[in-house]
Design a protein around this motif. Sequence first.
Motif, PDB file in Angstrom:
ATOM      1  N   ASP A 116       0.825  -1.210   0.000  1.00 51.94           N
ATOM      2  CA  ASP A 116       0.000   0.000   0.000  1.00 51.94           C
ATOM      3  C   ASP A 116       0.860   1.261   0.000  1.00 51.94           C
ATOM      4  OD1 ASP A 116      -2.225   1.560  -0.005  1.00 51.94           O
ATOM      5  OD2 ASP A 116      -2.672   1.340   2.124  1.00 51.94           O
ATOM      6  N   MET A 117       1.808   1.317  -0.930  1.00 43.11           N
ATOM      7  CA  MET A 117       2.791   2.402  -0.914  1.00 43.11           C
ATOM      8  C   MET A 117       2.405   3.591  -1.774  1.00 43.11           C
ATOM      9  SD  MET A 117       5.323   1.920   1.088  1.00 43.11           S
ATOM     10  CE  MET A 117       6.536   3.037   0.425  1.00 43.11           C
ATOM     11  N   THR A 118       1.403   3.465  -2.627  1.00 44.78           N
ATOM     12  CA  THR A 118       1.085   4.539  -3.554  1.00 44.78           C
ATOM     13  C   THR A 118      -0.352   5.001  -3.360  1.00 44.78           C
ATOM     14  OG1 THR A 118       0.367   2.974  -5.253  1.00 44.78           O
ATOM     15  CG2 THR A 118       2.685   3.604  -5.260  1.00 44.78           C
ATOM     16  N   THR A 119      -0.706   6.091  -4.019  1.00 46.07           N
ATOM     17  CA  THR A 119      -2.053   6.658  -3.869  1.00 46.07           C
ATOM     18  C   THR A 119      -3.131   5.703  -4.372  1.00 46.07           C
ATOM     19  OG1 THR A 119      -1.775   7.766  -6.003  1.00 46.07           O
ATOM     20  CG2 THR A 119      -1.222   9.015  -4.021  1.00 46.07           C
ATOM     21  N   ASP A 120      -2.767   4.784  -5.288  1.00 50.33           N
ATOM     22  CA  ASP A 120      -3.748   3.817  -5.774  1.00 50.33           C
ATOM     23  C   ASP A 120      -3.595   2.471  -5.071  1.00 50.33           C
ATOM     24  OD1 ASP A 120      -1.312   3.501  -6.920  1.00 50.33           O
ATOM     25  OD2 ASP A 120      -2.003   3.506  -8.990  1.00 50.33           O
ATOM     26  N   ASN A 121      -3.009   2.484  -3.876  1.00 50.75           N
ATOM     27  CA  ASN A 121      -2.949   1.309  -2.993  1.00 50.75           C
ATOM     28  C   ASN A 121      -2.230   0.120  -3.611  1.00 50.75           C
ATOM     29  OD1 ASN A 121      -4.487   2.729  -1.065  1.00 50.75           O
ATOM     30  ND2 ASN A 121      -6.377   2.126  -2.097  1.00 50.75           N
ATOM     31  N   LYS A 122      -1.171   0.384  -4.325  1.00 51.55           N
ATOM     32  CA  LYS A 122      -0.422  -0.701  -4.946  1.00 51.55           C
ATOM     33  C   LYS A 122       0.582  -1.322  -3.978  1.00 51.55           C
ATOM     34  CE  LYS A 122      -0.467   1.079  -9.688  1.00 51.55           C
ATOM     35  NZ  LYS A 122       0.389   1.579 -10.783  1.00 51.55           N
ATOM     36  N   ASP A 123       0.833  -2.602  -4.179  1.00 54.81           N
ATOM     37  CA  ASP A 123       1.939  -3.283  -3.530  1.00 54.81           C
ATOM     38  C   ASP A 123       3.075  -3.364  -4.545  1.00 54.81           C
ATOM     39  OD1 ASP A 123       0.265  -3.610  -1.421  1.00 54.81           O
ATOM     40  OD2 ASP A 123      -0.100  -5.740  -1.744  1.00 54.81           O
ATOM     41  N   ILE A 124       4.282  -3.052  -4.094  1.00 51.05           N
ATOM     42  CA  ILE A 124       5.436  -3.041  -4.993  1.00 51.05           C
ATOM     43  C   ILE A 124       6.473  -4.024  -4.492  1.00 51.05           C
ATOM     44  CG2 ILE A 124       7.244  -1.604  -6.003  1.00 51.05           C
ATOM     45  CD1 ILE A 124       5.423   0.805  -5.514  1.00 51.05           C
ATOM     46  N   THR A 125       7.008  -4.840  -5.388  1.00 48.70           N
ATOM     47  CA  THR A 125       8.007  -5.848  -5.047  1.00 48.70           C
ATOM     48  C   THR A 125       9.328  -5.500  -5.713  1.00 48.70           C
ATOM     49  OG1 THR A 125       6.270  -7.523  -4.958  1.00 48.70           O
ATOM     50  CG2 THR A 125       8.540  -8.309  -5.008  1.00 48.70           C
ATOM     51  N   LEU A 126      10.414  -5.600  -4.937  1.00 46.70           N
ATOM     52  CA  LEU A 126      11.755  -5.316  -5.436  1.00 46.70           C
ATOM     53  C   LEU A 126      12.641  -6.538  -5.254  1.00 46.70           C
ATOM     54  CD1 LEU A 126      12.299  -1.791  -3.811  1.00 46.70           C
ATOM     55  CD2 LEU A 126      11.397  -2.277  -6.082  1.00 46.70           C
ATOM     56  N   TYR A 127      13.575  -6.738  -6.198  1.00 49.27           N
ATOM     57  CA  TYR A 127      14.512  -7.857  -6.149  1.00 49.27           C
ATOM     58  C   TYR A 127      15.937  -7.346  -6.345  1.00 49.27           C
ATOM     59  CZ  TYR A 127      10.113 -10.141  -7.499  1.00 49.27           C
ATOM     60  OH  TYR A 127       8.799 -10.540  -7.572  1.00 49.27           O
ATOM     61  N   TYR A 128      16.871  -8.005  -5.677  1.00 49.28           N
ATOM     62  CA  TYR A 128      18.282  -7.649  -5.838  1.00 49.28           C
ATOM     63  C   TYR A 128      19.113  -8.919  -5.769  1.00 49.28           C
ATOM     64  CZ  TYR A 128      22.979  -6.111  -4.400  1.00 49.28           C
ATOM     65  OH  TYR A 128      24.341  -5.933  -4.283  1.00 49.28           O
ATOM     66  N   LEU A 129      20.018  -9.094  -6.747  1.00 48.20           N
ATOM     67  CA  LEU A 129      20.958 -10.211  -6.755  1.00 48.20           C
ATOM     68  C   LEU A 129      22.334  -9.681  -7.096  1.00 48.20           C
ATOM     69  CD1 LEU A 129      18.877 -12.875  -8.747  1.00 48.20           C
ATOM     70  CD2 LEU A 129      19.354 -12.905  -6.287  1.00 48.20           C
ATOM     71  N   ASN A 130      23.351 -10.181  -6.400  1.00 48.19           N
ATOM     72  CA  ASN A 130      24.714  -9.747  -6.665  1.00 48.19           C
ATOM     73  C   ASN A 130      25.673 -10.917  -6.457  1.00 48.19           C
ATOM     74  OD1 ASN A 130      26.607  -7.235  -6.988  1.00 48.19           O
ATOM     75  ND2 ASN A 130      27.484  -8.420  -5.317  1.00 48.19           N
ATOM     76  N   GLY A 131      26.602 -11.070  -7.373  1.00 42.74           N
ATOM     77  CA  GLY A 131      27.594 -12.124  -7.253  1.00 42.74           C
ATOM     78  C   GLY A 131      28.933 -11.682  -7.802  1.00 42.74           C
ATOM     79  N   SER A 132      30.005 -12.119  -7.155  1.00 40.96           N
ATOM     80  CA  SER A 132      31.349 -11.808  -7.648  1.00 40.96           C
ATOM     81  C   SER A 132      32.271 -12.991  -7.364  1.00 40.96           C
ATOM     82  CB  SER A 132      31.894 -10.543  -6.983  1.00 40.96           C
ATOM     83  OG  SER A 132      32.032 -10.719  -5.585  1.00 40.96           O
ATOM     84  N   TYR A 133      33.178 -13.239  -8.302  1.00 39.39           N
ATOM     85  CA  TYR A 133      34.133 -14.345  -8.146  1.00 39.39           C
ATOM     86  C   TYR A 133      35.530 -13.847  -8.479  1.00 39.39           C
ATOM     87  CZ  TYR A 133      36.050 -19.035  -8.072  1.00 39.39           C
ATOM     88  OH  TYR A 133      36.779 -20.150  -7.741  1.00 39.39           O
ATOM     89  N   ASP A 134      36.468 -14.169  -7.582  1.00 40.36           N
ATOM     90  CA  ASP A 134      37.864 -13.759  -7.753  1.00 40.36           C
ATOM     91  C   ASP A 134      38.661 -14.938  -8.286  1.00 40.36           C
ATOM     92  OD1 ASP A 134      40.417 -12.791  -7.625  1.00 40.36           O
ATOM     93  OD2 ASP A 134      40.263 -12.021  -5.574  1.00 40.36           O
ATOM     94  N   PHE A 135      39.052 -14.864  -9.565  1.00 39.31           N
ATOM     95  CA  PHE A 135      39.824 -15.927 -10.188  1.00 39.31           C
ATOM     96  C   PHE A 135      41.321 -15.776  -9.917  1.00 39.31           C
ATOM     97  CE2 PHE A 135      35.915 -15.916 -12.585  1.00 39.31           C
ATOM     98  CZ  PHE A 135      35.667 -17.270 -12.824  1.00 39.31           C
ATOM     99  N   GLY A 136      41.713 -14.727  -9.233  1.00 38.82           N
ATOM    100  CA  GLY A 136      43.126 -14.471  -8.998  1.00 38.82           C
ATOM    101  C   GLY A 136      43.676 -13.503 -10.018  1.00 38.82           C
ATOM    102  N   ALA A 137      43.712 -13.941 -11.269  1.00 40.68           N
ATOM    103  CA  ALA A 137      44.213 -13.072 -12.331  1.00 40.68           C
ATOM    104  C   ALA A 137      43.213 -11.983 -12.683  1.00 40.68           C
ATOM    105  CB  ALA A 137      44.549 -13.896 -13.570  1.00 40.68           C
ATOM    106  N   PHE A 138      41.925 -12.266 -12.498  1.00 40.12           N
ATOM    107  CA  PHE A 138      40.888 -11.276 -12.783  1.00 40.12           C
ATOM    108  C   PHE A 138      39.654 -11.596 -11.943  1.00 40.12           C
ATOM    109  CE2 PHE A 138      40.168 -14.771 -15.629  1.00 40.12           C
ATOM    110  CZ  PHE A 138      38.798 -14.895 -15.720  1.00 40.12           C
ATOM    111  N   LYS A 139      38.739 -10.617 -11.894  1.00 45.05           N
ATOM    112  CA  LYS A 139      37.501 -10.764 -11.142  1.00 45.05           C
ATOM    113  C   LYS A 139      36.306 -10.567 -12.065  1.00 45.05           C
ATOM    114  CE  LYS A 139      39.475  -8.908  -6.843  1.00 45.05           C
ATOM    115  NZ  LYS A 139      39.359  -7.823  -5.810  1.00 45.05           N
ATOM    116  N   LEU A 140      35.260 -11.328 -11.796  1.00 45.47           N
ATOM    117  CA  LEU A 140      34.011 -11.187 -12.520  1.00 45.47           C
ATOM    118  C   LEU A 140      32.893 -10.847 -11.543  1.00 45.47           C
ATOM    119  CD1 LEU A 140      33.978 -14.139 -15.098  1.00 45.47           C
ATOM    120  CD2 LEU A 140      34.380 -11.706 -15.554  1.00 45.47           C
ATOM    121  N   GLY A 141      31.987  -9.968 -11.947  1.00 47.33           N
ATOM    122  CA  GLY A 141      30.864  -9.593 -11.097  1.00 47.33           C
ATOM    123  C   GLY A 141      29.602  -9.412 -11.911  1.00 47.33           C
ATOM    124  N   ALA A 142      28.459  -9.674 -11.285  1.00 52.68           N
ATOM    125  CA  ALA A 142      27.165  -9.493 -11.941  1.00 52.68           C
ATOM    126  C   ALA A 142      26.171  -8.986 -10.910  1.00 52.68           C
ATOM    127  CB  ALA A 142      26.667 -10.793 -12.550  1.00 52.68           C
TER     128      ALA A 142
END
Length: 292
Positions: free
Chosen positions: A211-237
């Motif tokens: 119930d966050m808005t004037t029209d009584n909507k429910d809002i859903t948020l998502y977050y994903l984060n990942g990182s891997y250290d290969f030693g010589a380089f790093k990858l992240g998403a």
Amino acid sequence: MNKKISLGLIASSVLFAGNLSADTLSEAFENGKVSGEIKSQYFQKESNNSETTSIWTNGGNLSYKTGSFYGLSAGVTFQVASTTAEDLDEKPDAFDADQNVSGAVMSESYLQYTRGNTTAKLGRQYISTPLVAGSGTRIFKESFEAYTIQNSDLPNTTITASYVTKFQGRTDVNEGAPKFNKLGDGVYSVYVTNNSIENLNLAGQYVKATDMTTDNKDITLYYLNGSYDFGAFKLGAQYYGSDDDNTADTGYYLNNRDGYLYALKASTNIGGLSLGVAYSEVSEKVEYLHIT
């Protein structure tokens, strides 16, 4: 083109008293910790037509946290500020939302209980997670009224669950100190971090704002984060997503908050040189519910 110049001066002092473990309530208060900051900030903006506005605000905060009494502790923080000088003739409301503020607010007032690997905290408190966070870049730091519980029983894993009921911003938008305002019917959050696999860091968060808005909507948020250290380089998403309960897409930007953002990054070091490449994409229609 907008230009903004900020000058910040923060002087901090922390006083400690004894061991933070106590056998009596009086010892818990005697073993408490006092901390504080003095802040001075100057901001200047220049608009597209070269009109300039500026403001100088001074203030600070004072915190007190008790020692632990069988796992139970409490804390309180007061923030205070005053606008010292301003040049707002060209645009009087230029800093109303963030820096034009005089007054005081009790931003923290909480009880906390720790048992084993679990900590519960209730009341006014600062929160810092990817999707629910209070910014501290202005004279008043943003705060929340919430119930939070954190557990790390699972190996290399921390789980934080929160129910947020109110939010304190930077000002009251009328040159006064901010107040704690209700956040709809509440914001639910679960945030998980894990580093069970060597060199791999994972994090994810789910937020449901009801119930966050004037029209009584429910809002859903998502977050994903990942990182891997290969030693010589790093990858992240990284991935952000948002959707609401509006099933009819009218085509208007403000009527639909469904959307996504993702980013990929690779980096490495060659001698003293750091190199990186990144790619990101944002959907055409996305509106962030900025719970900060």
